[in-house]
Write an enzyme that holds these catalytic residues in place. Structure first.
Site, mmCIF file in Angstrom:
data_model
loop_
_atom_site.group_PDB
_atom_site.id
_atom_site.type_symbol
_atom_site.label_atom_id
_atom_site.label_comp_id
_atom_site.label_asym_id
_atom_site.label_seq_id
_atom_site.Cartn_x
_atom_site.Cartn_y
_atom_site.Cartn_z
ATOM 1 N N ASP A 167 0.842 -1.208 0.000
ATOM 2 C CA ASP A 167 0.000 0.000 0.000
ATOM 3 C C ASP A 167 0.876 1.256 0.000
ATOM 4 O O ASP A 167 0.870 2.019 0.958
ATOM 5 C CB ASP A 167 -0.964 -0.009 1.207
ATOM 6 C CG ASP A 167 -0.251 -0.027 2.554
ATOM 7 O OD1 ASP A 167 0.924 -0.455 2.615
ATOM 8 O OD2 ASP A 167 -0.865 0.407 3.556
ATOM 9 N N ASP A 172 7.256 3.715 3.359
ATOM 10 C CA ASP A 172 8.161 2.586 3.598
ATOM 11 C C ASP A 172 7.923 1.455 2.611
ATOM 12 O O ASP A 172 8.848 0.711 2.278
ATOM 13 C CB ASP A 172 8.114 2.095 5.059
ATOM 14 C CG ASP A 172 6.731 1.730 5.532
ATOM 15 O OD1 ASP A 172 5.746 2.293 5.024
ATOM 16 O OD2 ASP A 172 6.620 0.866 6.420
ATOM 17 N N ASP A 173 6.689 1.343 2.082
ATOM 18 C CA ASP A 173 6.457 0.380 0.987
ATOM 19 C C ASP A 173 7.307 0.772 -0.222
ATOM 20 O O ASP A 173 7.908 -0.081 -0.881
ATOM 21 C CB ASP A 173 4.985 0.386 0.552
ATOM 22 C CG ASP A 173 4.015 0.099 1.678
ATOM 23 O OD1 ASP A 173 3.531 -1.026 1.776
ATOM 24 O OD2 ASP A 173 3.744 1.022 2.484
ATOM 25 N N ASN A 204 -2.474 2.758 3.612
ATOM 26 C CA ASN A 204 -1.919 4.058 4.012
ATOM 27 C C ASN A 204 -2.713 5.208 3.401
ATOM 28 O O ASN A 204 -2.957 6.225 4.048
ATOM 29 C CB ASN A 204 -0.461 4.161 3.581
ATOM 30 C CG ASN A 204 0.447 3.313 4.454
ATOM 31 O OD1 ASN A 204 0.245 3.238 5.657
ATOM 32 N ND2 ASN A 204 1.431 2.682 3.841
ATOM 33 N N THR A 256 2.893 -6.098 2.794
ATOM 34 C CA THR A 256 3.341 -4.954 3.598
ATOM 35 C C THR A 256 2.209 -3.943 3.809
ATOM 36 O O THR A 256 2.466 -2.788 4.139
ATOM 37 C CB THR A 256 4.555 -4.260 2.945
ATOM 38 O OG1 THR A 256 4.160 -3.768 1.655
ATOM 39 C CG2 THR A 256 5.741 -5.192 2.801
ATOM 40 N N PHE A 258 -0.795 -0.748 12.633
ATOM 41 C CA PHE A 258 -1.692 -0.236 11.591
ATOM 42 C C PHE A 258 -2.184 -1.302 10.603
ATOM 43 O O PHE A 258 -3.385 -1.372 10.313
ATOM 44 C CB PHE A 258 -1.000 0.909 10.818
ATOM 45 C CG PHE A 258 -1.816 1.417 9.671
ATOM 46 C CD1 PHE A 258 -2.876 2.280 9.881
ATOM 47 C CD2 PHE A 258 -1.545 0.992 8.375
ATOM 48 C CE1 PHE A 258 -3.655 2.726 8.819
ATOM 49 C CE2 PHE A 258 -2.313 1.436 7.303
ATOM 50 C CZ PHE A 258 -3.374 2.306 7.532
ATOM 51 N N ASN A 259 -1.290 -2.111 10.050
ATOM 52 C CA ASN A 259 -1.719 -3.050 8.994
ATOM 53 C C ASN A 259 -2.740 -4.059 9.518
ATOM 54 O O ASN A 259 -3.661 -4.450 8.795
ATOM 55 C CB ASN A 259 -0.511 -3.819 8.430
ATOM 56 C CG ASN A 259 0.356 -2.942 7.548
ATOM 57 O OD1 ASN A 259 -0.079 -1.918 7.054
ATOM 58 N ND2 ASN A 259 1.610 -3.347 7.375
ATOM 59 N N HIS A 279 9.613 0.188 8.233
ATOM 60 C CA HIS A 279 9.049 -1.131 8.566
ATOM 61 C C HIS A 279 9.056 -2.116 7.389
ATOM 62 O O HIS A 279 9.544 -3.230 7.494
ATOM 63 C CB HIS A 279 7.604 -0.959 9.044
ATOM 64 C CG HIS A 279 7.420 0.079 10.088
ATOM 65 N ND1 HIS A 279 7.648 -0.157 11.411
ATOM 66 C CD2 HIS A 279 7.031 1.387 9.990
ATOM 67 C CE1 HIS A 279 7.392 0.936 12.111
ATOM 68 N NE2 HIS A 279 7.015 1.888 11.273
ATOM 69 N N ASP A 280 8.446 -1.695 6.274
ATOM 70 C CA ASP A 280 8.234 -2.644 5.170
ATOM 71 C C ASP A 280 9.540 -3.105 4.522
ATOM 72 O O ASP A 280 9.627 -4.226 3.998
ATOM 73 C CB ASP A 280 7.319 -2.017 4.112
ATOM 74 C CG ASP A 280 5.939 -1.709 4.677
ATOM 75 O OD1 ASP A 280 5.567 -2.326 5.701
ATOM 76 O OD2 ASP A 280 5.237 -0.862 4.090
HETATM 77 C C1 BDR Z 1 2.956 -0.287 8.666
HETATM 78 O O1 BDR Z 1 1.867 0.611 8.549
HETATM 79 C C2 BDR Z 1 2.006 1.402 7.414
HETATM 80 O O2 BDR Z 1 1.697 2.728 7.706
HETATM 81 C C3 BDR Z 1 3.414 1.215 6.910
HETATM 82 O O3 BDR Z 1 3.468 1.305 5.511
HETATM 83 C C4 BDR Z 1 3.780 -0.158 7.403
HETATM 84 O O4 BDR Z 1 3.388 -1.155 6.485
HETATM 85 C C5 BDR Z 1 3.711 0.028 9.943
HETATM 86 O O5 BDR Z 1 2.852 -0.088 11.048
HETATM 87 CA CA CA Z 2 2.810 -0.585 4.181
#
Ligand code: BDR
Ligand code: CA
Length: 305
Positions: free
Chosen positions: A10, A14-15, A38, A123, A164-165, A233-234
């Protein structure tokens, strides 16, 4: 050995940086599927299409999937990733469009055509994955590995309990964790240990065109200082596919809370369970992770000019 990867994402800052890592590595990228997360699906798909061209990913298919969670109302993280999803980075608009069909069907057919060969990485929210596994449960046997960035056994980020994911689509996450495969879960516990500090960012300067993605996106993501900065993160999930020795994985049973008052989206992790369904990332070799990133970005920058 070249590893083949299909990524459901998404983008998202970070993706995008995870896709750049893939582009600078020896991974054989078989497809990019998109999900609303996101930012909305139209934007995550537009960003994936722009990234395919900007990162010179050739004709790797980009296929859109679900715009929202299986049963819940919409949620996004535009307050973290910016209204367009890539912070202050502005990429040239893509010339080529998305592939036909739905991400879930693309995931199914790609895994079916190459059983045992392709690592599926997610991700974003797990909506497309849950749909794929419900439509075709045999994908759990066809996949080489299933790796997610999501959840945590210690803390949340969107709220104290949930990441979040997972929180965006907890029902989908519950389906994905109980599908019958072993989920490799890379959660906040490890991703938050790798901070893009100023000394590390300084090693990522002089990357030519690639800098126009990296610098304005990370600086938007979170303030970069001597000691602190954003967690990408991703990118840790993709790094694991490239080099599985970076992470320590510990077996556990992970269940997703879907009925909590304050804890919906929590990944409840039992390291003592006799029935583990997950390999949970419990330690990241942070120095080697950044070295991998810097090397990959350097190689990619050399190609992109
Ligand atoms: C995850 O949530 C999204 O906002 C980022 O892209 C990452 O995949 C981190 O919690
Ligand atoms: Ca993501």
């Amino acid at each position: 050995m070249t590893v083949s990867m299909l990524i459901d994402c998404d983008p998202g800052i970070d993706d995008a940086l995870a896709l750049a890592l893939a582009a600078g590595s020896t991974l054989d990228l078989r497809g990019i599927t998109t999900v609303g997360g996101n930012v909305g699906l139209d934007l995550t798909t537009a960003n994936a299409l722009a990234l395919r061209e900007f990162l010179d990913l050739g004709d790797v298919p980009v296929v859109p999937g679900c715009s929202g969670a299986l049963v819940r109302g919409p949620m996004d993280a535009a307050h973290v990733h910016g209204a367009g999803g890539l912070g202050d980075a502005v990429l040239p608009q893509a010339v080529r469009g998305a592939g036909e069909g739905h991400a879930a069907d693309f995931i199914i057919s790609t895994l079916q055509d190459h059983p045992g060969e392709i690592t599926l990485v997610a991700t974003g929210p797990l909506t497309n994955i849950a749909l794929a596994v419900r439509r075709e449960p045999r994908i759990v046997d066809w996949v080489r590995d299933f790796v997610i960035m999501g959840g945590s056994y210690t803390r949340g980020n969107h709220n104290p309990a949930a990441e979040f994911n997972i929180l965006t689509d907890p029902e989908a996450a519950a389906i994905a964790f109980n599908a019958g495969w072993t989920v490799t879960q890379i959660g906040l516990d490890v991703t938050l240990t790798a901070r893009l500090t100023l000394p590390i960012l300084n090693r990522m300067r002089d990357l030519g065109r690639l800098s126009s993605l990296i610098l304005p996106s990370v600086q938007y993501y979170s303030p970069v200082t001597e000691e602190s900065g954003p967690a990408l993160h991703d990118a840790v999930a993709v790094a694991h596919v490239i080099d599985p020795t970076l992470l320590t994985l510990t077996p556990a049973e992970v269940q997703v809370e879907t009925a909590g008052h304050y804890t919906t989206g929590m990944t409840v992790t039992d390291f003592s369970s006799p029935a583990p369904n997950t390999l949970v990332a419990t330690h990241l070799d942070v120095d080697r992770f950044w070295q991998l990133m810097i090397d990959a970005y350097g190689r990619l920058a050399g190609r992109l000019g």
